[in-house]
Scaffold this motif. Structure first.
Motif, PDB file in Angstrom:
ATOM      1  N   VAL A  28      84.667  65.570  -4.078  1.00 27.18           N
ATOM      2  CA  VAL A  28      83.785  64.995  -5.099  1.00 27.18           C
ATOM      3  C   VAL A  28      82.321  65.290  -4.760  1.00 27.18           C
ATOM      4  CG1 VAL A  28      83.015  62.870  -6.223  1.00 27.18           C
ATOM      5  CG2 VAL A  28      85.424  63.184  -5.653  1.00 27.18           C
ATOM      6  N   SER A  29      81.993  65.205  -3.480  1.00 27.26           N
ATOM      7  CA  SER A  29      80.602  65.476  -3.105  1.00 27.26           C
ATOM      8  C   SER A  29      80.245  66.933  -3.386  1.00 27.26           C
ATOM      9  CB  SER A  29      80.362  65.132  -1.629  1.00 27.26           C
ATOM     10  OG  SER A  29      80.960  66.095  -0.785  1.00 27.26           O
ATOM     11  N   GLU A  30      81.205  67.828  -3.224  1.00 25.54           N
ATOM     12  CA  GLU A  30      80.925  69.242  -3.496  1.00 25.54           C
ATOM     13  C   GLU A  30      80.808  69.525  -4.991  1.00 25.54           C
ATOM     14  OE1 GLU A  30      84.034  71.206  -1.425  1.00 25.54           O
ATOM     15  OE2 GLU A  30      82.996  71.141   0.503  1.00 25.54           O
ATOM     16  N   MET A  31      81.380  68.655  -5.803  1.00 24.05           N
ATOM     17  CA  MET A  31      81.229  68.812  -7.245  1.00 24.05           C
ATOM     18  C   MET A  31      79.896  68.280  -7.737  1.00 24.05           C
ATOM     19  SD  MET A  31      84.858  67.354  -8.548  1.00 24.05           S
ATOM     20  CE  MET A  31      84.273  67.455 -10.241  1.00 24.05           C
ATOM     21  N   THR A  32      79.328  67.344  -6.985  1.00 25.96           N
ATOM     22  CA  THR A  32      78.168  66.626  -7.506  1.00 25.96           C
ATOM     23  C   THR A  32      76.901  66.895  -6.713  1.00 25.96           C
ATOM     24  OG1 THR A  32      78.904  64.741  -6.173  1.00 25.96           O
ATOM     25  CG2 THR A  32      79.484  64.723  -8.488  1.00 25.96           C
ATOM     26  N   GLY A  33      77.020  67.729  -5.694  1.00 24.09           N
ATOM     27  CA  GLY A  33      75.839  68.029  -4.895  1.00 24.09           C
ATOM     28  C   GLY A  33      75.337  66.857  -4.094  1.00 24.09           C
ATOM     29  N   THR A  34      76.281  66.114  -3.513  1.00 25.47           N
ATOM     30  CA  THR A  34      75.874  65.008  -2.641  1.00 25.47           C
ATOM     31  C   THR A  34      76.623  65.101  -1.318  1.00 25.47           C
ATOM     32  OG1 THR A  34      77.450  63.703  -3.888  1.00 25.47           O
ATOM     33  CG2 THR A  34      75.145  63.249  -4.256  1.00 25.47           C
ATOM     34  N   THR A  35      76.752  63.966  -0.650  1.00 26.30           N
ATOM     35  CA  THR A  35      77.453  63.945   0.629  1.00 26.30           C
ATOM     36  C   THR A  35      78.686  63.046   0.523  1.00 26.30           C
ATOM     37  OG1 THR A  35      76.187  62.051   1.403  1.00 26.30           O
ATOM     38  CG2 THR A  35      75.326  64.236   1.924  1.00 26.30           C
ATOM     39  N   LEU A  36      79.653  63.295   1.388  1.00 30.45           N
ATOM     40  CA  LEU A  36      80.864  62.475   1.312  1.00 30.45           C
ATOM     41  C   LEU A  36      80.562  61.019   1.620  1.00 30.45           C
ATOM     42  CD1 LEU A  36      83.134  63.131   4.432  1.00 30.45           C
ATOM     43  CD2 LEU A  36      80.826  63.940   4.247  1.00 30.45           C
ATOM     44  N   GLN A  37      79.583  60.750   2.477  1.00 28.61           N
ATOM     45  CA  GLN A  37      79.238  59.354   2.781  1.00 28.61           C
ATOM     46  C   GLN A  37      78.793  58.602   1.523  1.00 28.61           C
ATOM     47  OE1 GLN A  37      78.241  61.968   4.514  1.00 28.61           O
ATOM     48  NE2 GLN A  37      78.016  61.557   6.712  1.00 28.61           N
ATOM     49  N   THR A  38      77.921  59.258   0.766  1.00 30.18           N
ATOM     50  CA  THR A  38      77.439  58.609  -0.449  1.00 30.18           C
ATOM     51  C   THR A  38      78.585  58.357  -1.416  1.00 30.18           C
ATOM     52  OG1 THR A  38      75.289  59.682  -0.200  1.00 30.18           O
ATOM     53  CG2 THR A  38      75.827  58.827  -2.368  1.00 30.18           C
ATOM     54  N   VAL A  39      79.459  59.334  -1.573  1.00 32.05           N
ATOM     55  CA  VAL A  39      80.604  59.175  -2.470  1.00 32.05           C
ATOM     56  C   VAL A  39      81.462  58.005  -1.990  1.00 32.05           C
ATOM     57  CG1 VAL A  39      82.711  60.231  -3.349  1.00 32.05           C
ATOM     58  CG2 VAL A  39      80.642  61.602  -3.130  1.00 32.05           C
TER      59      VAL A  39
END
Lengths: 229, 229
Positions: A184-195
DNA sequence: CGGCAGTTTGATCCCGGTCAAAATATGTGG
DNA sequence: CCACATATTTTGACCGGGATCAAACTGCCG
């Protein structure tokens, strides 16, 4: 190699304007192949020798950055063509296609594309409609990335996923392929922690239920509101 | 309405595979029109009644968000078709096209697209190649937005602009249409303040020279390095 | 010359990235 | 079936890039 039942394919938009006979001919030229979760169907930059139809499962299209990070461009649901660079004048694949779940494909040599496109009514049309849709999707991605906050981007990404490949289950709608926080983080340009933090919060509020590699959306409506704030 | 000299169009990739005679026929069906800087050629969501060829100037393709913000999707340089939703199975324009400078267009009714595509060798092929390029560009935009910092995104955006519509001048390469800090911020998903700060910094370091509505890149190489950090 | 569009610069704040470490699943081989 | 290795998730603490708010400045056009 088994024969594939053409009746399975007739309902697909791609073949909707064709005779059973024609679909049979197209199928007879196809190779059938299974890919395991995580394996690559083709790699970015490789010579585009074949194009594919996704019979079952989900394909994740990814791009690698210079420093090895990977980002997800789109997900392709069953029933769609992919790897059709030829239709857009490309000779190499523009991205890597990975099986997000167990996947079943048909494929044809790139050479036959032109023949299919001219010979079979609607084949090209349907393909280009699909290209148009992907263009549209990428466009909204760009808009999202520029204007939306992380929370909204993630909410929208999940909604897009259940829209494309959701499966009704008891508690709500489940994403029908295994998906991690990292994905999900790679789809949204964030980090796994935030997700992870957000999913935890949402789970506390009853919006989603998530297990390892599994996400169920309980309250799409509420999530949709979040995505528009 | 003036007749347009077909010799001007023959060198365009779009017409490269056609006879002078055929180009003449195509031109005879075209309407010619001028748009002033800032005026819209067509609006997002409107019925796609015509498609366009950009003879001169630059088109800025923009999308509006729910809350009225606008973000720039791509810029289209002279010589390209735009508004070709029909080729992708659309009946409405997916975005708004604004003249970024004074602009000269030819246009045809959407109906004739199919005829052109089948009748004139290479017309469809060239068009789809262009669609492929735009897909590619959007794709890298998405990758950029997810992985790059603002400084890098702005550096790359400027490089893309001089690549597509740069004009050699004494001090370096100038972006050939009027462009504000705000415009750049809308291309990169940032704010005009940040763009201003960076341009000031870069000007101090001799990378760029910028006046009101004008940006000249003095050192593309250095900027390219910045964009890759 | 007045007014507006565009630009610059400063001060402040907060979202979300980064680093770190522990907790929880899953799979594997003995 | 258990023990250990590995993959995934969770949670906490900290910090910095860039947004936001604010105000002054500059060039341009009527």
């Amino acid at each position: 190699m088994h024969k594939i039942d053409e009746n399975l394919l007739l309902p697909l938009p791609l073949f909707s304007k064709l005779e059973k006979e024609q679909v049979r001919t197209i199928l007879d030229q196809a190779s059938r192949r299974r890919f395991e979760t995580g394996s690559a169907v083709f790699h970015e930059g490789a010579l585009a020798e074949r194009f594919f139809l996704l019979l079952d499962g989900t394909i994740r299209v990814i791009k690698l950055t210079a420093d090895g990070e990977q980002i997800t461009s789109i997900h392709i649901p069953a029933g769609q063509l992919f790897g059709i660079g030829k239709a857009l004048g490309r000779t190499t694949y523009p991205a890597t296609a990975v099986a997000a779940s167990e996947v079943l494909t048909l494929s044809w040599p790139t050479d036959v594309w032109d023949k299919f496109a001219t010979k079979y009514t609607g084949f090209a049309t349907e393909t280009y409609k699909m290209v148009g849709d992907r263009l549209g999707e990428l466009n909204t991605r760009v808009v999202d990335m520029s204007t939306q906050h992380v929370e909204q981007r993630i909410a929208r990404a999940l909604l897009r996923l259940i829209d494309q490949s959701g499966r009704q289950v008891e508690e709500g709608i489940e994403i029908s392929f295994p998906i991690t926080r990292k994905d999900v983080s790679e789809m949204t340009g964030t980090t796994l922690q935030t997700v992870s933090r957000l999913l935890s919060l949402w789970e506390k509020n009853g919006l989603v239920i998530s297990k390892r590699k599994k996400i169920i959306i309980c309250n799409p409506h509420q999530l949709n509101i979040l995505g528009k704030m």
